[in-house]
Design a protein around this motif. Structure first.
Motif, mmCIF file in Angstrom:
data_model
loop_
_atom_site.group_PDB
_atom_site.id
_atom_site.type_symbol
_atom_site.label_atom_id
_atom_site.label_comp_id
_atom_site.label_asym_id
_atom_site.label_seq_id
_atom_site.Cartn_x
_atom_site.Cartn_y
_atom_site.Cartn_z
ATOM 1 N N PRO A 81 22.158 2.418 5.983
ATOM 2 C CA PRO A 81 21.939 1.350 6.965
ATOM 3 C C PRO A 81 20.485 0.874 6.958
ATOM 4 O O PRO A 81 19.570 1.660 6.732
ATOM 5 C CB PRO A 81 22.289 2.007 8.299
ATOM 6 N N VAL A 82 20.317 -0.408 7.190
ATOM 7 C CA VAL A 82 18.969 -0.957 7.335
ATOM 8 C C VAL A 82 18.435 -0.536 8.704
ATOM 9 O O VAL A 82 19.130 -0.659 9.712
ATOM 10 C CB VAL A 82 18.989 -2.495 7.225
ATOM 11 N N VAL A 83 17.241 0.023 8.715
ATOM 12 C CA VAL A 83 16.630 0.461 9.966
ATOM 13 C C VAL A 83 15.728 -0.666 10.464
ATOM 14 O O VAL A 83 14.862 -1.144 9.729
ATOM 15 C CB VAL A 83 15.805 1.749 9.740
ATOM 16 N N GLU A 84 15.966 -1.099 11.698
ATOM 17 C CA GLU A 84 15.185 -2.221 12.223
ATOM 18 C C GLU A 84 13.775 -1.771 12.625
ATOM 19 O O GLU A 84 13.597 -0.676 13.163
ATOM 20 C CB GLU A 84 15.883 -2.841 13.431
ATOM 21 N N VAL A 85 12.816 -2.624 12.384
ATOM 22 C CA VAL A 85 11.432 -2.350 12.769
ATOM 23 C C VAL A 85 11.328 -2.428 14.288
ATOM 24 O O VAL A 85 11.901 -3.336 14.899
ATOM 25 C CB VAL A 85 10.479 -3.393 12.140
ATOM 26 N N ARG A 86 10.639 -1.462 14.886
ATOM 27 C CA ARG A 86 10.437 -1.521 16.336
ATOM 28 C C ARG A 86 9.623 -2.758 16.702
ATOM 29 O O ARG A 86 8.683 -3.120 15.999
ATOM 30 C CB ARG A 86 9.665 -0.287 16.813
ATOM 31 N N GLY A 140 8.086 -7.229 6.138
ATOM 32 C CA GLY A 140 7.858 -6.148 7.109
ATOM 33 C C GLY A 140 9.032 -5.188 7.199
ATOM 34 O O GLY A 140 8.855 -3.970 7.174
ATOM 35 N N ARG A 141 10.219 -5.743 7.262
ATOM 36 C CA ARG A 141 11.390 -4.890 7.428
ATOM 37 C C ARG A 141 11.663 -4.051 6.179
ATOM 38 O O ARG A 141 11.997 -2.869 6.278
ATOM 39 C CB ARG A 141 12.622 -5.741 7.765
ATOM 40 N N VAL A 142 11.494 -4.627 5.020
ATOM 41 C CA VAL A 142 11.803 -3.877 3.801
ATOM 42 C C VAL A 142 10.719 -2.826 3.532
ATOM 43 O O VAL A 142 11.012 -1.720 3.064
ATOM 44 C CB VAL A 142 12.041 -4.827 2.599
ATOM 45 N N ILE A 143 9.466 -3.151 3.882
ATOM 46 C CA ILE A 143 8.399 -2.142 3.760
ATOM 47 C C ILE A 143 8.695 -0.973 4.707
ATOM 48 O O ILE A 143 8.566 0.198 4.344
ATOM 49 C CB ILE A 143 7.016 -2.764 4.075
ATOM 50 N N TYR A 144 9.114 -1.316 5.919
ATOM 51 C CA TYR A 144 9.429 -0.286 6.911
ATOM 52 C C TYR A 144 10.599 0.595 6.435
ATOM 53 O O TYR A 144 10.562 1.817 6.565
ATOM 54 C CB TYR A 144 9.771 -0.952 8.239
ATOM 55 N N ASN A 145 11.609 -0.031 5.854
ATOM 56 C CA ASN A 145 12.756 0.747 5.356
ATOM 57 C C ASN A 145 12.379 1.618 4.167
ATOM 58 O O ASN A 145 12.847 2.755 4.054
ATOM 59 C CB ASN A 145 13.922 -0.184 5.008
ATOM 60 N N LEU A 160 2.923 3.905 8.488
ATOM 61 C CA LEU A 160 2.740 3.485 7.101
ATOM 62 C C LEU A 160 2.879 1.966 6.958
ATOM 63 O O LEU A 160 2.068 1.323 6.288
ATOM 64 C CB LEU A 160 3.757 4.194 6.202
ATOM 65 N N ALA A 161 3.873 1.401 7.610
ATOM 66 C CA ALA A 161 4.074 -0.047 7.520
ATOM 67 C C ALA A 161 2.866 -0.795 8.101
ATOM 68 O O ALA A 161 2.433 -1.815 7.556
ATOM 69 C CB ALA A 161 5.354 -0.446 8.247
ATOM 70 N N GLN A 162 2.316 -0.266 9.206
ATOM 71 C CA GLN A 162 1.111 -0.888 9.780
ATOM 72 C C GLN A 162 -0.056 -0.818 8.804
ATOM 73 O O GLN A 162 -0.796 -1.787 8.615
ATOM 74 C CB GLN A 162 0.711 -0.171 11.071
ATOM 75 N N GLU A 163 -0.229 0.344 8.187
ATOM 76 C CA GLU A 163 -1.335 0.523 7.239
ATOM 77 C C GLU A 163 -1.182 -0.439 6.055
ATOM 78 O O GLU A 163 -2.159 -1.029 5.597
ATOM 79 C CB GLU A 163 -1.360 1.981 6.753
ATOM 80 N N VAL A 164 0.040 -0.597 5.578
ATOM 81 C CA VAL A 164 0.278 -1.510 4.460
ATOM 82 C C VAL A 164 -0.099 -2.941 4.865
ATOM 83 O O VAL A 164 -0.799 -3.639 4.125
ATOM 84 C CB VAL A 164 1.756 -1.461 4.012
ATOM 85 N N LEU A 165 0.320 -3.363 6.055
ATOM 86 C CA LEU A 165 0.011 -4.730 6.486
ATOM 87 C C LEU A 165 -1.488 -4.935 6.690
ATOM 88 O O LEU A 165 -2.020 -6.006 6.404
ATOM 89 C CB LEU A 165 0.789 -5.079 7.749
ATOM 90 N N LEU A 166 -2.173 -3.883 7.162
ATOM 91 C CA LEU A 166 -3.626 -3.979 7.283
ATOM 92 C C LEU A 166 -4.263 -4.168 5.908
ATOM 93 O O LEU A 166 -5.165 -4.995 5.727
ATOM 94 C CB LEU A 166 -4.192 -2.699 7.912
ATOM 95 N N ARG A 167 -3.785 -3.391 4.936
ATOM 96 C CA ARG A 167 -4.335 -3.499 3.583
ATOM 97 C C ARG A 167 -4.009 -4.860 2.973
ATOM 98 O O ARG A 167 -4.817 -5.430 2.243
ATOM 99 C CB ARG A 167 -3.798 -2.373 2.690
ATOM 100 N N VAL A 168 -2.821 -5.357 3.265
ATOM 101 C CA VAL A 168 -2.448 -6.690 2.782
ATOM 102 C C VAL A 168 -3.375 -7.728 3.400
ATOM 103 O O VAL A 168 -3.886 -8.615 2.720
ATOM 104 C CB VAL A 168 -0.974 -7.004 3.133
ATOM 105 N N ARG A 169 -3.621 -7.590 4.701
ATOM 106 C CA ARG A 169 -4.451 -8.576 5.387
ATOM 107 C C ARG A 169 -5.866 -8.602 4.797
ATOM 108 O O ARG A 169 -6.437 -9.661 4.571
ATOM 109 C CB ARG A 169 -4.522 -8.242 6.884
ATOM 110 N N ARG A 170 -6.398 -7.405 4.510
ATOM 111 C CA ARG A 170 -7.731 -7.348 3.897
ATOM 112 C C ARG A 170 -7.686 -7.825 2.448
ATOM 113 O O ARG A 170 -8.577 -8.517 1.983
ATOM 114 C CB ARG A 170 -8.259 -5.912 3.946
ATOM 115 N N GLY A 171 -6.626 -7.437 1.743
ATOM 116 C CA GLY A 171 -6.560 -7.698 0.303
ATOM 117 C C GLY A 171 -6.262 -9.135 -0.060
ATOM 118 O O GLY A 171 -6.620 -9.583 -1.146
ATOM 119 N N LEU A 172 -5.616 -9.875 0.853
ATOM 120 C CA LEU A 172 -5.237 -11.253 0.527
ATOM 121 C C LEU A 172 -6.457 -12.116 0.236
ATOM 122 O O LEU A 172 -6.370 -13.073 -0.531
ATOM 123 C CB LEU A 172 -4.422 -11.868 1.669
ATOM 124 N N ALA A 173 -7.606 -11.761 0.831
ATOM 125 C CA ALA A 173 -8.820 -12.558 0.627
ATOM 126 C C ALA A 173 -9.241 -12.551 -0.838
ATOM 127 O O ALA A 173 -9.821 -13.520 -1.326
ATOM 128 C CB ALA A 173 -9.947 -12.015 1.503
#
Lengths: 169, 132
Positions: B51-56, A18-23, A38-51
């Motif tokens: 810097p690494v940006v922390e996720v909210r 999550g953190r590296v996707i967000y960065n 964007l990070a939320q959208e990626v996790l949603l796609r991951v959640r659907r795609g893992l199946a």
């Protein structure tokens, strides 16, 4: 990853990546709201795609999803002309940083972020995947679906463009 | 002939053993490539020092709340039709039909399918039929 890899749950992906996707998203877009979306959208796609995910290169799969989500978002914004493209979106970074941004960013990193946003997408993506995310050239090639030689060229040219922008600035 | 993109690959340890040796030999002779290597290395270091940006907190909460998986978007028309269809089914049930469970499923599916595919489908009409 080997074919006997354990397929993670989406919660594990959120925890581990999550953190590296967000960065990645933050360095591509230059602002926190777009990075969160964007990070939320990626996790949603991951959640659907893992199946339907079959063991193979999990990193390649994950980063392919991530870049496709970003490109879809860029296309979506192009259809809405009142919304600025990420390339033009400097205002959120420079004019109205949040207190967190002020603490986290130094002047040098702001200059670098601005220079990154000026790079054409392919170069920005390659440089960020290499130097922010820490992917190998092969992993970047898998994610971007281009030959390794293309990745090598993009990373080098991207760094040269950043150097020139920083010297000019 | 200069090293060009092999300079970045050299910094990233992405050259094979032969290429790496050739690059090192070339660097000894070529001041231009040494200068480029130095400037690219500085950019690379600065990028890696960002810097690494922390996720909210709570960023991924919405992902957890989306159920069921393949229906990320709530469709009010389909939901309303399903409720109306349920009313129809209950009506049959009161009439004492023994095969109500099967009919109920079919009616619900038909209405949901129609409501999904036909934007002009009028839920009020369904409800009117249901109330007869």
């Amino acid at each position: 990853m080997a074919s006997n890899e354990a397929i993670p749950t989406w919660e594990q992906v959120a925890t581990d990546y999550g953190r590296v996707i967000y960065n990645f998203a933050y360095r591509l877009t230059g602002n926190r709201d777009d990075a969160s979306d964007l990070a939320q959208e990626v996790l949603l796609r991951v959640r659907r795609g893992l199946a339907t995910y079959r063991p193979g290169s999990f990193e390649g799969w994950l980063w392919r999803i991530t870049r496709n989500a970003f490109l879809d978002e860029v296309r979506r914004k192009k259809r809405r002309p009142t919304t600025e493209l990420p390339d033009d979106d400097r205002s959120a970074l420079v004019i109205s940083p949040t207190p967190d941004d002020v603490l986290a960013e130094t002047r040098l990193s702001n200059e670098m972020q601005a220079a990154l946003l000026d790079l054409p997408y392919e170069f920005r993506e390659a440089v960020v995947m290499c130097d922010v995310v820490g992917l190998s050239y092969q992993e970047i090639a898998d994610a971007a679906e281009v030959p390794v030689g293309t990745v090598r060229s993009r990373i080098h040219r991207g760094r040269l463009m950043l150097r020139d922008a920083l010297e000019a600035g | 002939m200069h090293l060009d993109d092999r300079l970045s690959a050299y910094l990233d340890s992405e050259l094979d053993a032969t290429e790496q040796l050739q690059a090192e030999e070339h660097l000894v002779e070529c001041a231009e490539c040494r200068a480029e290597l130095s400037s690219v290395a500085e950019v690379r270091t600065r990028l890696r020092s960002l810097p690494v940006v922390e996720v909210r907190a709570g960023t991924f909460d919405d992902v957890a709340e989306v159920v069921p998986l393949r229906r990320a978007r709530f469709r009010p028309l389909a939901a309303a039709a399903a409720v109306a269809a349920l009313v129809v089914g209950v009506g049959f049930g009161v009439a004492g039909n023994q095969s109500v469970p099967l009919q109920l499923n079919q009616v619900v599916e038909q209405h949901v399918a129609r409501a999904s595919s036909d934007p002009g489908f009028n839920v009020l009409q369904v409800q009117a039929v249901a109330n007869r």
